[in-house]
Enzyme design. Sequence first.
Site, PDB file in Angstrom:
ATOM      1  N   LYS A 188      30.240  48.993  44.195  1.00  0.00           N
ATOM      2  CA  LYS A 188      29.505  49.822  45.168  1.00  0.00           C
ATOM      3  C   LYS A 188      29.876  51.301  44.926  1.00  0.00           C
ATOM      4  O   LYS A 188      30.020  51.706  43.781  1.00  0.00           O
ATOM      5  CB  LYS A 188      29.802  49.351  46.594  1.00  0.00           C
ATOM      6  CG  LYS A 188      29.565  47.836  46.736  1.00  0.00           C
ATOM      7  CD  LYS A 188      29.574  47.346  48.147  1.00  0.00           C
ATOM      8  CE  LYS A 188      29.336  45.828  48.171  1.00  0.00           C
ATOM      9  NZ  LYS A 188      29.243  45.266  49.496  1.00  0.00           N
TER      10      LYS A 188
ATOM     11  N   HIS B 102      20.085  44.514  46.173  1.00  0.00           N
ATOM     12  CA  HIS B 102      21.239  44.291  47.043  1.00  0.00           C
ATOM     13  C   HIS B 102      20.859  44.614  48.488  1.00  0.00           C
ATOM     14  O   HIS B 102      20.082  45.538  48.733  1.00  0.00           O
ATOM     15  CB  HIS B 102      22.412  45.163  46.583  1.00  0.00           C
ATOM     16  CG  HIS B 102      23.696  44.789  47.259  1.00  0.00           C
ATOM     17  ND1 HIS B 102      24.015  45.207  48.526  1.00  0.00           N
ATOM     18  CD2 HIS B 102      24.727  43.997  46.846  1.00  0.00           C
ATOM     19  CE1 HIS B 102      25.192  44.691  48.860  1.00  0.00           C
ATOM     20  NE2 HIS B 102      25.643  43.958  47.859  1.00  0.00           N
TER      21      HIS B 102
ATOM     22  N   GLU C  59      22.351  46.164  50.738  1.00  0.00           N
ATOM     23  CA  GLU C  59      22.601  47.553  51.140  1.00  0.00           C
ATOM     24  C   GLU C  59      21.452  48.455  50.703  1.00  0.00           C
ATOM     25  O   GLU C  59      21.075  49.398  51.398  1.00  0.00           O
ATOM     26  CB  GLU C  59      23.951  48.024  50.562  1.00  0.00           C
ATOM     27  CG  GLU C  59      25.109  47.395  51.335  1.00  0.00           C
ATOM     28  CD  GLU C  59      26.370  47.176  50.521  1.00  0.00           C
ATOM     29  OE1 GLU C  59      26.517  47.767  49.439  1.00  0.00           O
ATOM     30  OE2 GLU C  59      27.223  46.387  50.987  1.00  0.00           O
TER      31      GLU C  59
ATOM     32  N   GLU D 116      23.595  36.309  49.002  1.00  0.00           N
ATOM     33  CA  GLU D 116      24.558  37.089  49.776  1.00  0.00           C
ATOM     34  C   GLU D 116      24.092  37.179  51.226  1.00  0.00           C
ATOM     35  O   GLU D 116      23.266  38.047  51.564  1.00  0.00           O
ATOM     36  CB  GLU D 116      24.667  38.517  49.211  1.00  0.00           C
ATOM     37  CG  GLU D 116      25.144  38.587  47.781  1.00  0.00           C
ATOM     38  CD  GLU D 116      25.852  39.897  47.476  1.00  0.00           C
ATOM     39  OE1 GLU D 116      26.926  39.860  46.886  1.00  0.00           O
ATOM     40  OE2 GLU D 116      25.338  40.976  47.856  1.00  0.00           O
TER      41      GLU D 116
ATOM     42  N   SER E  65      32.400  38.431  51.189  1.00  0.00           N
ATOM     43  CA  SER E  65      33.807  38.201  51.526  1.00  0.00           C
ATOM     44  C   SER E  65      34.486  37.154  50.646  1.00  0.00           C
ATOM     45  O   SER E  65      35.305  36.361  51.120  1.00  0.00           O
ATOM     46  CB  SER E  65      33.946  37.857  53.016  1.00  0.00           C
ATOM     47  OG  SER E  65      33.459  38.933  53.797  1.00  0.00           O
TER      48      SER E  65
ATOM     49  N   ASN F 259      31.139  44.023  42.105  1.00  0.00           N
ATOM     50  CA  ASN F 259      30.229  45.089  42.521  1.00  0.00           C
ATOM     51  C   ASN F 259      31.087  46.144  43.210  1.00  0.00           C
ATOM     52  O   ASN F 259      31.500  45.965  44.354  1.00  0.00           O
ATOM     53  CB  ASN F 259      29.168  44.526  43.482  1.00  0.00           C
ATOM     54  CG  ASN F 259      28.265  45.632  44.014  1.00  0.00           C
ATOM     55  OD1 ASN F 259      28.330  46.775  43.560  1.00  0.00           O
ATOM     56  ND2 ASN F 259      27.428  45.302  44.991  1.00  0.00           N
TER      57      ASN F 259
ATOM     58  N   GLY G 173      31.307  42.229  53.532  1.00  0.00           N
ATOM     59  CA  GLY G 173      32.263  43.216  54.036  1.00  0.00           C
ATOM     60  C   GLY G 173      32.779  42.913  55.439  1.00  0.00           C
ATOM     61  O   GLY G 173      33.358  43.774  56.089  1.00  0.00           O
TER      62      GLY G 173
HETATM   63  P1  13P Z   1      32.224  41.920  49.989  1.00  0.00           P
HETATM   64  O1  13P Z   1      32.849  41.031  48.936  1.00  0.00           O
HETATM   65  O2  13P Z   1      32.980  43.174  50.232  1.00  0.00           O
HETATM   66  O3  13P Z   1      31.910  41.145  51.228  1.00  0.00           O
HETATM   67  O4  13P Z   1      30.807  42.410  49.391  1.00  0.00           O
HETATM   68  C1  13P Z   1      29.944  41.471  48.867  1.00  0.00           C
HETATM   69  C2  13P Z   1      28.836  42.176  48.158  1.00  0.00           C
HETATM   70  O5  13P Z   1      28.023  42.842  48.771  1.00  0.00           O
HETATM   71  C3  13P Z   1      28.786  42.057  46.694  1.00  0.00           C
HETATM   72  O6  13P Z   1      27.595  42.564  46.196  1.00  0.00           O
END
Ligand code: 13P
Length: 250
Positions: A12, A96, A98, A168, A214, A10, A174
């Site tokens: 982003k 997601h 976010e 997640e 992560s 992903n 992150g």
């Molecule tokens: P990270 O791997 O940067 O923690 O992000 C995970 C994520 O949100 C994947 O959709």
Amino acid sequence: MTRRPLIAANWKMHQTVPEALTFLDHLLADLSGDEEAEVVIAPPFTALEAVGRRLDGTSVQVAAQNVYWEDQGAFTGEVSPLMLKQLGCRYVIIGHSERRQLFGETDETVRRRLRAAGRHELTPILCVGETKEDREAGRTDDVITGQISRALEGLYPDPLRELVVAYEPVWAIGTGLTATVDQAQEAQAHLRLLLARITDKGLANRTRILYGGSVKPENILALMAMPDVDGALVGGASLSADSFTGIIHF
Ligand code: 13P
């Protein structure tokens, strides 16, 4: 039941078109094409076409990071499932954290997007996960149960022929803080039981449940050893071809 592992990037809001194409040159050079895991890239909308063209005829699949629920119309700024399908997308990430936290996504809008994806045979990668406060208050199972049940309400059996779920935990995204393998397994086993209750055992057994938060080359092997971890949704570590291939070749 053996489920083929799925490792999805992903990206982003990262990677311009030239950056994406350079990444793909490196990635494709490192892949044999008969990897054990299915590999999926979710670029930003602006790079979908270029990435789709470059990956056409390879073993790597393309995903969008979101989708609107109407096919066309006066919806400034939105992208329809029809448009994604036409670009060769096979998957779409929906719900997601976010999007839920920053863009007002709700279980209701998640459900609409799932229905629209199903209508166009785009396989949803449905994301769920608890916040740090939820976990500390012992509400993890309740929160993910609520998210999955409300998202799937009224969608079974059609258009739910195929589904991918991504667990997640918001506190692991992150942050460098990965859930322990036991935390991931416990939540994901719970999600599979729930899927069997809401849909049927066959779909629950077939559904790949990914872990996200992560994920790195250093922790993927231990996660993949858990019976209900069928792959990963990778953010930060998917932005470099080296670390992403390290994860794919767990
Ligand atoms: P990270 O791997 O940067 O923690 O992000 C995970 C994520 O949100 C994947 O959709």
